[in-house]
Design an enzyme around this catalytic site. Sequence first.
Site, PDB file in Angstrom:
ATOM      1  N   GLU A  70       0.763  -1.256   0.046  1.00 32.64           N
ATOM      2  CA  GLU A  70       0.001   0.026   0.049  1.00 32.64           C
ATOM      3  C   GLU A  70       0.879   1.345   0.018  1.00 32.64           C
ATOM      4  O   GLU A  70       0.557   2.370  -0.712  1.00 32.64           O
ATOM      5  CB  GLU A  70      -1.028  -0.048   1.211  1.00 32.64           C
ATOM      6  N   GLU A  77       1.616   6.404  -7.225  1.00 30.96           N
ATOM      7  CA  GLU A  77       0.599   7.208  -7.482  1.00 30.96           C
ATOM      8  C   GLU A  77       1.095   8.891  -7.375  1.00 30.96           C
ATOM      9  O   GLU A  77       0.674   9.546  -8.073  1.00 30.96           O
ATOM     10  CB  GLU A  77      -0.624   6.854  -6.708  1.00 30.96           C
TER      11      GLU A  77
HETATM   12  N1  LIG Z   1      -3.421  10.825 -14.956  1.00 24.51           N
HETATM   13  C1  LIG Z   1      -3.960   9.718 -15.267  1.00 24.51           C
HETATM   14  N2  LIG Z   1      -4.241   9.246 -16.689  1.00 24.51           N
HETATM   15  C2  LIG Z   1      -4.923   8.053 -16.825  1.00 24.51           C
HETATM   16  N3  LIG Z   1      -5.328   7.345 -15.971  1.00 24.51           N
HETATM   17  C3  LIG Z   1      -5.507   7.590 -14.607  1.00 24.51           C
HETATM   18  C4  LIG Z   1      -4.657   8.896 -14.326  1.00 24.51           C
HETATM   19  N4  LIG Z   1      -4.894   8.974 -12.847  1.00 24.51           N
HETATM   20  C5  LIG Z   1      -5.769   7.757 -12.393  1.00 24.51           C
HETATM   21  N5  LIG Z   1      -6.007   7.109 -13.648  1.00 24.51           N
HETATM   22  C6  LIG Z   1      -6.854   5.704 -13.700  1.00 24.51           C
HETATM   23  O1  LIG Z   1      -7.863   6.019 -12.491  1.00 24.51           O
HETATM   24  C7  LIG Z   1      -7.562   4.712 -11.608  1.00 24.51           C
HETATM   25  C8  LIG Z   1      -7.638   5.296 -10.048  1.00 24.51           C
HETATM   26  O2  LIG Z   1      -6.780   6.451  -9.940  1.00 24.51           O
HETATM   27  P1  LIG Z   1      -6.585   7.027  -8.637  1.00 24.51           P
HETATM   28  O3  LIG Z   1      -5.385   8.062  -8.588  1.00 24.51           O
HETATM   29  O4  LIG Z   1      -7.869   7.833  -8.138  1.00 24.51           O
HETATM   30  O5  LIG Z   1      -6.219   5.841  -7.611  1.00 24.51           O
HETATM   31  P2  LIG Z   1      -7.146   5.017  -6.542  1.00 24.51           P
HETATM   32  O6  LIG Z   1      -6.450   3.833  -6.488  1.00 24.51           O
HETATM   33  O7  LIG Z   1      -8.449   5.133  -6.871  1.00 24.51           O
HETATM   34  O8  LIG Z   1      -6.508   6.182  -5.459  1.00 24.51           O
HETATM   35  P3  LIG Z   1      -6.458   5.590  -3.898  1.00 24.51           P
HETATM   36  O9  LIG Z   1      -5.486   4.509  -3.947  1.00 24.51           O
HETATM   37  O10 LIG Z   1      -6.256   6.673  -3.416  1.00 24.51           O
HETATM   38  O11 LIG Z   1      -7.906   4.987  -3.645  1.00 24.51           O
HETATM   39  C9  LIG Z   1      -5.985   4.476 -11.914  1.00 24.51           C
HETATM   40  O12 LIG Z   1      -5.803   3.098 -11.302  1.00 24.51           O
HETATM   41  C10 LIG Z   1      -6.061   4.760 -13.242  1.00 24.51           C
HETATM   42  O13 LIG Z   1      -6.518   3.552 -13.858  1.00 24.51           O
END
Ligand SMILES: Nc1ncnc2c1ncn2[C@@H]1O[C@H](COP(=O)(O)OP(=O)(O)OP(=O)(O)O)[C@@H](O)[C@H]1O
Length: 131
Positions: A70, A77
Amino acid sequence: MTKTKFSLKKRLHSFRYAFNGLRIIWREEHNFKVHLLAMVLTTALSLLLQINAYEWLAVILAIGFVLVGELLNTAMENLADFVCAETDPRIKRIKDLAAAAVLLSSITALIVGAIIFVPKLYTLFLRIDLL
Ligand SMILES: Nc1ncnc2c1ncn2[C@@H]1O[C@H](COP(=O)(O)OP(=O)(O)OP(=O)(O)O)[C@@H](O)[C@H]1O
């Protein structure tokens, strides 16, 4: 690589930075709190079922594996968001791969938990005539 003199002060600062990382993930990542809750519940169940030393080793390693996964996912991220603020398929790949690492570590921990706890819970429920 240039050699630098060993400095206890610098080593202690490294600890401070690492604890700052823990503070950041505690404040900002809900998933980390969910995993910590799972850790507390697993520890309580382990105490209740009086697992042996080898089982404790497996449980502690599994918990550490998930928490480290994690942390690395969150670091990835953050780095991805810093490198590219726009939506980009390459960032998606990176974030999805990092998320897959957390998923795999969680599945591994679940399997470890199932191997250790299911037979003990089954025996316990049999003994108190619940099955
Ligand atoms: N800049 C970006 N360009 C393309 N796709 C993105 C981008 N940022 C996020 N994503 C897509 O959205 C998904 C979720 O992104 P996010 O950064 O919200 O991660 P998360 O796993 O939901 O966050 P957390 O771990 O904080 O709950 C990623 O796994 C990816 O598939």
